[in-house]
Enzyme design. Sequence first.
Site: not given
Ligand code: NAP
Length: 255
Positions: A147, A160
């Site tokens: 991140s 986080y």
């Molecule tokens: P997201 O749409 O919230 O997706 C997160 C994923 O993780 C979802 O599939 C979620 O499932 C799953 N998850 C969370 N808790 C879980 C659990 N206990 N067991 C199984 N699955 C679980 O967010 P995203 O942005 O795509 O995030 C993906 C990664 O990128 C994360 O590591 C996040 O920190 C990182 N990231 C995102 C951004 C951004 O700007 N979006 C920036 C930097 C890093 P559910 O749908 O069931 O909750």
Amino acid sequence: MTPNLNMFSLEGKTALVTGANTGLGQGICVAYAKAGANVIGVARRSCEDTAAKIADIGGNFQEIIADLSDISVIPQIVSEAEKAFGRVDILVNNAGIIKRCDAADVSIEDWDSVININEKMVFFLSQAFAKGWLSDHKGGKIINIASMLSYQGGIRVPAYTASKSAIIGLTRELANEWSKHNINVNAIAPGYMETNNTENLRKDEQRSEEILGRIPAGRWGTPEDIAGAAIFLASEASSYVHGFTLAVDGGWLAR
Ligand code: NAP
């Protein structure tokens, strides 16, 4: 001379992506299917949307339902994955959660839930697949999702930030141990992307404007923006890239 673009192909490979039902995880699954891989998506709820997108392009996809907040699910994940497509070659530790709260008010429960998924699971799932790769000597690829808060402090997200800062260190540490075994451990640091993770941030008009104004590319990223880096780090093209975190951030870190 024409470059050999086959080095980016994932034909004949199997990739396992956590958090595959939505957001960046879904984007990576679709990208890998397009690059020719069999894809296994791990999620706590159905990945039907991801499955449909991959079916549309004629790819192979299998879901594994598991709650990644507890490492006791790892043996089930490994055995279901192997049952689906045999050897897993690529692991993407993408699942992650964020909890926004003033540092003074963070509960032990919230701290643990973030660290368990974002950090502890990443290590032990990597260990589980690497053990197999270390014994069959066929190598493997691990891609962790970091991140901007792997580099910066952020605000109101202490667990986080701690977990994502740990991801850069862990990526380097594992690369130091496993590179010589033909296992590439690298990470991608996404910038500000349009997913559920940033929904509250984007709803906050003032924060949203501040963020957008600081992104040199002038727009939020999308799950499709991660595809190129994710394919590169999973493919032969990155065989001498170890322990590196690649930012896909619209230039955020350059400011
Ligand atoms: P997201 O749409 O919230 O997706 C997160 C994923 O993780 C979802 O599939 C979620 O499932 C799953 N998850 C969370 N808790 C879980 C659990 N206990 N067991 C199984 N699955 C679980 O967010 P995203 O942005 O795509 O995030 C993906 C990664 O990128 C994360 O590591 C996040 O920190 C990182 N990231 C995102 C951004 C951004 O700007 N979006 C920036 C930097 C890093 P559910 O749908 O069931 O909750």
